[in-house]
Design a protein around this motif. Structure first.
Motif, PDB file in Angstrom:
ATOM      1  N   THR A  10      13.230  26.318  29.788  1.00 59.23           N
ATOM      2  CA  THR A  10      14.431  25.864  30.487  1.00 59.23           C
ATOM      3  C   THR A  10      14.165  24.546  31.201  1.00 59.23           C
ATOM      4  OG1 THR A  10      15.182  28.139  30.804  1.00 59.23           O
ATOM      5  CG2 THR A  10      16.168  26.463  32.210  1.00 59.23           C
ATOM      6  N   GLY A  11      15.119  23.650  31.078  1.00 57.72           N
ATOM      7  CA  GLY A  11      15.080  22.399  31.813  1.00 57.72           C
ATOM      8  C   GLY A  11      16.115  22.421  32.923  1.00 57.72           C
ATOM      9  N   TYR A  12      15.879  21.623  33.951  1.00 50.41           N
ATOM     10  CA  TYR A  12      16.760  21.615  35.111  1.00 50.41           C
ATOM     11  C   TYR A  12      17.071  20.180  35.529  1.00 50.41           C
ATOM     12  CZ  TYR A  12      14.842  26.337  35.449  1.00 50.41           C
ATOM     13  OH  TYR A  12      14.446  27.615  35.169  1.00 50.41           O
ATOM     14  N   LEU A  13      18.242  20.027  36.092  1.00 49.14           N
ATOM     15  CA  LEU A  13      18.599  18.764  36.726  1.00 49.14           C
ATOM     16  C   LEU A  13      19.140  19.104  38.106  1.00 49.14           C
ATOM     17  CD1 LEU A  13      18.819  15.671  36.394  1.00 49.14           C
ATOM     18  CD2 LEU A  13      21.221  16.026  35.754  1.00 49.14           C
ATOM     19  N   GLN A  14      18.344  18.833  39.115  1.00 52.11           N
ATOM     20  CA  GLN A  14      18.753  19.039  40.496  1.00 52.11           C
ATOM     21  C   GLN A  14      19.436  17.780  40.983  1.00 52.11           C
ATOM     22  OE1 GLN A  14      18.471  21.801  42.611  1.00 52.11           O
ATOM     23  NE2 GLN A  14      19.709  20.586  44.017  1.00 52.11           N
ATOM     24  N   MET A  15      20.661  17.906  41.419  1.00 50.69           N
ATOM     25  CA  MET A  15      21.442  16.752  41.851  1.00 50.69           C
ATOM     26  C   MET A  15      21.784  16.892  43.326  1.00 50.69           C
ATOM     27  SD  MET A  15      23.950  16.345  38.530  1.00 50.69           S
ATOM     28  CE  MET A  15      24.729  17.937  38.777  1.00 50.69           C
ATOM     29  N   ASN A  16      21.294  15.971  44.118  1.00 52.28           N
ATOM     30  CA  ASN A  16      21.548  15.960  45.556  1.00 52.28           C
ATOM     31  C   ASN A  16      22.364  14.733  45.939  1.00 52.28           C
ATOM     32  OD1 ASN A  16      19.913  18.276  45.792  1.00 52.28           O
ATOM     33  ND2 ASN A  16      18.075  17.021  46.091  1.00 52.28           N
ATOM     34  N   SER A  17      22.909  14.768  47.126  1.00 49.01           N
ATOM     35  CA  SER A  17      23.695  13.640  47.640  1.00 49.01           C
ATOM     36  C   SER A  17      24.731  13.177  46.621  1.00 49.01           C
ATOM     37  CB  SER A  17      22.767  12.471  48.017  1.00 49.01           C
ATOM     38  OG  SER A  17      21.818  12.876  48.984  1.00 49.01           O
ATOM     39  N   LEU A  18      25.453  14.127  46.085  1.00 46.55           N
ATOM     40  CA  LEU A  18      26.402  13.808  45.025  1.00 46.55           C
ATOM     41  C   LEU A  18      27.543  12.946  45.535  1.00 46.55           C
ATOM     42  CD1 LEU A  18      26.347  17.219  43.202  1.00 46.55           C
ATOM     43  CD2 LEU A  18      25.920  15.009  42.120  1.00 46.55           C
ATOM     44  N   LYS A  19      28.005  12.077  44.650  1.00 48.79           N
ATOM     45  CA  LYS A  19      29.081  11.142  44.957  1.00 48.79           C
ATOM     46  C   LYS A  19      30.245  11.378  43.998  1.00 48.79           C
ATOM     47  CE  LYS A  19      25.555   7.631  45.937  1.00 48.79           C
ATOM     48  NZ  LYS A  19      25.061   6.271  45.587  1.00 48.79           N
ATOM     49  N   GLY A  65      25.399  26.173  35.272  1.00 45.03           N
ATOM     50  CA  GLY A  65      25.470  25.426  36.525  1.00 45.03           C
ATOM     51  C   GLY A  65      26.678  24.527  36.513  1.00 45.03           C
ATOM     52  N   GLY A  66      26.694  23.561  37.356  1.00 47.97           N
ATOM     53  CA  GLY A  66      27.840  22.671  37.437  1.00 47.97           C
ATOM     54  C   GLY A  66      28.958  23.288  38.255  1.00 47.97           C
ATOM     55  N   GLY A  67      30.100  22.609  38.270  1.00 46.99           N
ATOM     56  CA  GLY A  67      31.235  23.104  39.030  1.00 46.99           C
ATOM     57  C   GLY A  67      31.770  22.044  39.966  1.00 46.99           C
ATOM     58  N   LEU A  68      32.434  22.513  41.010  1.00 48.35           N
ATOM     59  CA  LEU A  68      33.074  21.624  41.982  1.00 48.35           C
ATOM     60  C   LEU A  68      32.264  21.622  43.272  1.00 48.35           C
ATOM     61  CD1 LEU A  68      35.520  19.921  42.943  1.00 48.35           C
ATOM     62  CD2 LEU A  68      36.604  22.095  43.604  1.00 48.35           C
ATOM     63  N   LEU A  86      24.030  20.268  43.427  1.00 44.95           N
ATOM     64  CA  LEU A  86      24.211  21.199  42.312  1.00 44.95           C
ATOM     65  C   LEU A  86      22.957  21.175  41.458  1.00 44.95           C
ATOM     66  CD1 LEU A  86      27.837  20.475  40.993  1.00 44.95           C
ATOM     67  CD2 LEU A  86      27.046  22.601  42.056  1.00 44.95           C
ATOM     68  N   ARG A  87      22.709  22.277  40.777  1.00 42.62           N
ATOM     69  CA  ARG A  87      21.615  22.307  39.821  1.00 42.62           C
ATOM     70  C   ARG A  87      22.138  22.749  38.469  1.00 42.62           C
ATOM     71  NH1 ARG A  87      16.014  25.832  39.632  1.00 42.62           N
ATOM     72  NH2 ARG A  87      17.449  27.476  38.972  1.00 42.62           N
ATOM     73  N   LEU A  88      21.833  21.937  37.472  1.00 41.25           N
ATOM     74  CA  LEU A  88      22.162  22.275  36.093  1.00 41.25           C
ATOM     75  C   LEU A  88      20.930  22.856  35.415  1.00 41.25           C
ATOM     76  CD1 LEU A  88      24.171  19.095  35.047  1.00 41.25           C
ATOM     77  CD2 LEU A  88      25.041  21.223  36.029  1.00 41.25           C
ATOM     78  N   SER A  89      21.158  23.834  34.570  1.00 43.54           N
ATOM     79  CA  SER A  89      20.079  24.433  33.792  1.00 43.54           C
ATOM     80  C   SER A  89      20.396  24.286  32.311  1.00 43.54           C
ATOM     81  CB  SER A  89      19.911  25.910  34.137  1.00 43.54           C
ATOM     82  OG  SER A  89      19.608  26.096  35.503  1.00 43.54           O
ATOM     83  N   CYS A  90      19.351  24.197  31.519  1.00 44.41           N
ATOM     84  CA  CYS A  90      19.502  24.087  30.068  1.00 44.41           C
ATOM     85  C   CYS A  90      18.452  24.971  29.430  1.00 44.41           C
ATOM     86  CB  CYS A  90      19.345  22.636  29.632  1.00 44.41           C
ATOM     87  SG  CYS A  90      19.534  22.358  27.853  1.00 44.41           S
TER      88      CYS A  90
END
Length: 131
Positions: free
Chosen positions: A78-87, A8-11, A18-22
């Motif tokens: 698997t763990g996840y981090l959902q990131m919304n309203s990114l700054k 995951g990740g990126g621009l 974005l959602r990160l996975s582990c």
């Protein structure tokens, strides 16, 4: 041992998501908690969120509250981090980490954690938020 592989990740533009996975492998039965850290250029690494590998306990830093959601899928290890309203200030290298020695813990007053208590780390994933 536990191996952690991030994806995951990126621009993304400000306001986006974005959602990160582990993905964890190896002795996943020994995992007590998974946390997400980030490190921006010139700054110290900081914890963003954490989740107990069993049960309902979670933790969010002040900067993550209300915008990020940490979750897990035990069946997929698997763990996840959902990131919304990114700054733009969320721009950093993000790392997942696992605690297998129970060095971290939740208590009535919050979540105790120090970097040294996490014994396995992912390779890191860059998140860049543009204006």
């Amino acid at each position: 041992q536990v191996q952690l592989v991030e994806s995951g990740g990126g621009l993304v533009e400000a306001g986006g998501s974005l959602r990160l996975s582990c993905a964890a492998s190896g002795r996943t039965d020994s995992m007590y908690a998974m946390a997400w850290f980030r490190q921006a250029p010139g700054k110290e690494r900081e914890i963003v969120a954490a989740i107990a590998w069993s049960g309902e306990n979670t933790y969010y830093s002040d900067s993550a509250k209300g915008r990020f959601t940490v979750s897990r899928n035990n069946a997929k290890n698997t763990g996840y981090l959902q990131m919304n309203s990114l700054k733009p200030e969320d721009t950093a290298a993000y790392y997942c980490a696992a605690d297998t020695r129970r060095g971290t813990y939740w208590s009535g007053t919050g979540y105790y954690s120090e970097e040294k208590e996490y014994d396995y780390w992912g390779q890191g994933n860059q998140v860049t938020v543009s204006t």
